[in-house]
Design a protein around this motif. Structure first.
Motif, PDB file in Angstrom:
ATOM      1  N   LEU A  95       0.656  -1.194   0.062  1.00 41.29           N
ATOM      2  CA  LEU A  95       0.090   0.048   0.111  1.00 41.29           C
ATOM      3  C   LEU A  95       0.897   1.262   0.066  1.00 41.29           C
ATOM      4  N   VAL A  96       2.053   0.975   0.801  1.00 39.85           N
ATOM      5  CA  VAL A  96       2.937   2.541   0.804  1.00 39.85           C
ATOM      6  C   VAL A  96       3.470   2.570  -0.738  1.00 39.85           C
ATOM      7  N   LEU A  97       3.893   1.501  -1.179  1.00 38.49           N
ATOM      8  CA  LEU A  97       4.471   1.572  -2.591  1.00 38.49           C
ATOM      9  C   LEU A  97       3.181   2.198  -3.606  1.00 38.49           C
ATOM     10  N   ASN A  98       2.170   1.653  -3.526  1.00 31.08           N
ATOM     11  CA  ASN A  98       1.335   2.093  -4.199  1.00 31.08           C
ATOM     12  C   ASN A  98       0.832   3.701  -4.270  1.00 31.08           C
ATOM     13  N   ALA A  99       0.796   4.181  -3.046  1.00 26.57           N
ATOM     14  CA  ALA A  99       0.672   5.354  -2.797  1.00 26.57           C
ATOM     15  C   ALA A  99       1.781   6.427  -3.253  1.00 26.57           C
ATOM     16  N   SER A 100       2.688   5.935  -2.922  1.00 27.41           N
ATOM     17  CA  SER A 100       4.033   6.536  -3.364  1.00 27.41           C
ATOM     18  C   SER A 100       4.141   6.798  -4.949  1.00 27.41           C
ATOM     19  N   TRP A 101       3.818   5.779  -5.626  1.00 23.29           N
ATOM     20  CA  TRP A 101       3.814   5.705  -7.085  1.00 23.29           C
ATOM     21  C   TRP A 101       3.357   7.140  -7.449  1.00 23.29           C
ATOM     22  N   ASN A 102       2.043   7.622  -7.122  1.00 25.89           N
ATOM     23  CA  ASN A 102       1.763   8.987  -7.639  1.00 25.89           C
ATOM     24  C   ASN A 102       2.610  10.244  -7.257  1.00 25.89           C
ATOM     25  N   TRP A 103       3.215   9.847  -6.019  1.00 25.92           N
ATOM     26  CA  TRP A 103       4.113  11.176  -5.605  1.00 25.92           C
ATOM     27  C   TRP A 103       5.497  11.020  -6.442  1.00 25.92           C
ATOM     28  N   LEU A 104       6.000   9.904  -6.943  1.00 25.22           N
ATOM     29  CA  LEU A 104       7.198   9.896  -7.635  1.00 25.22           C
ATOM     30  C   LEU A 104       6.674  10.270  -9.077  1.00 25.22           C
ATOM     31  N   PHE A 105       5.818   9.860  -9.878  1.00 27.47           N
ATOM     32  CA  PHE A 105       5.328  10.130 -11.148  1.00 27.47           C
ATOM     33  C   PHE A 105       4.593  11.685 -11.254  1.00 27.47           C
ATOM     34  N   PHE A 106       3.625  11.992 -10.316  1.00 23.94           N
ATOM     35  CA  PHE A 106       3.120  13.303 -10.494  1.00 23.94           C
ATOM     36  C   PHE A 106       3.648  14.465  -9.705  1.00 23.94           C
ATOM     37  N   GLY A 107       3.953  13.810  -8.398  1.00 24.56           N
ATOM     38  CA  GLY A 107       4.619  14.869  -7.507  1.00 24.56           C
ATOM     39  C   GLY A 107       6.000  15.388  -7.979  1.00 24.56           C
TER      40      GLY A 107
END
Length: 166
Positions: A95-107
């Motif tokens: 779940l942490v990895l899943n949420a982190s993807w958005n921050w890596l790509f978009f953020g």
């Protein structure tokens, strides 16, 4: 997930489902906070023809998150005390990895960082499915669409990286 790692839950207990649903919802909200498909940066990316429309992501992720919460709750409620902690850790890490993807790509506005994130999600999902299957095969099968979509996201992310070099 500590609530579930100590002692046994009663058969039929709603606690594992409530905990996993809460964790999944928190991850979904944390990740969604970084997403802006209407940003100039994102709109200017060269995306492949197989890129789904923006609305499709919510339509797909909603049932995938629901199945992830259900499968996690089912597996955790059936796991023996010795394996429950490892299973809860795998689910939490995923779940942490899943949420982190958005921050890596978009953020970070970095398709390359997003690609690394998707590869980590894929590895974590394989581990989660293996641990879940050791406890409950029905729950593990419920995770297969999630794994498939994550694999598709990796292919899509890799295509965006290739198309936007330079």
């Amino acid at each position: 997930m500590r609530l579930l790692s100590e002692g046994r839950t009663r058969p039929g207990s709603a606690l594992p489902y409530a905990v996993t649903a809460t964790a999944v919802a928190a991850a979904a909200l944390a990740g969604a906070a970084a997403v802006d498909p209407d940003s100039t940066w994102y709109r200017r990316l060269d995306k492949p023809a197989f890129q789904p429309p923006s609305w499709a992501f919510g339509a797909v992720w909603t049932p995938l998150y629901a199945s992830l919460a259900w499968a996690g709750g089912r597996a955790l409620s059936r796991a023996a005390e010795g394996s429950r902690s490892a299973l809860a850790f795998s689910l939490g890490a995923n779940l942490v990895l899943n949420a982190s993807w958005n921050w890596l790509f978009f953020g970070r506005r970095s398709p390359r960082a997003g690609l690394v994130g998707t590869l980590l999600i894929d590895a974590g999902t394989i581990q989660l499915i293996r641990r879940t299957a050791a406890v409950d095969r029905v729950a593990a099968r419920a995770l297969l669409p999630y794994a498939g979509w994550c694999g598709f996201a990796t292919v899509l992310n890799a295509a965006i990286v290739r198309r936007n070099r330079g």
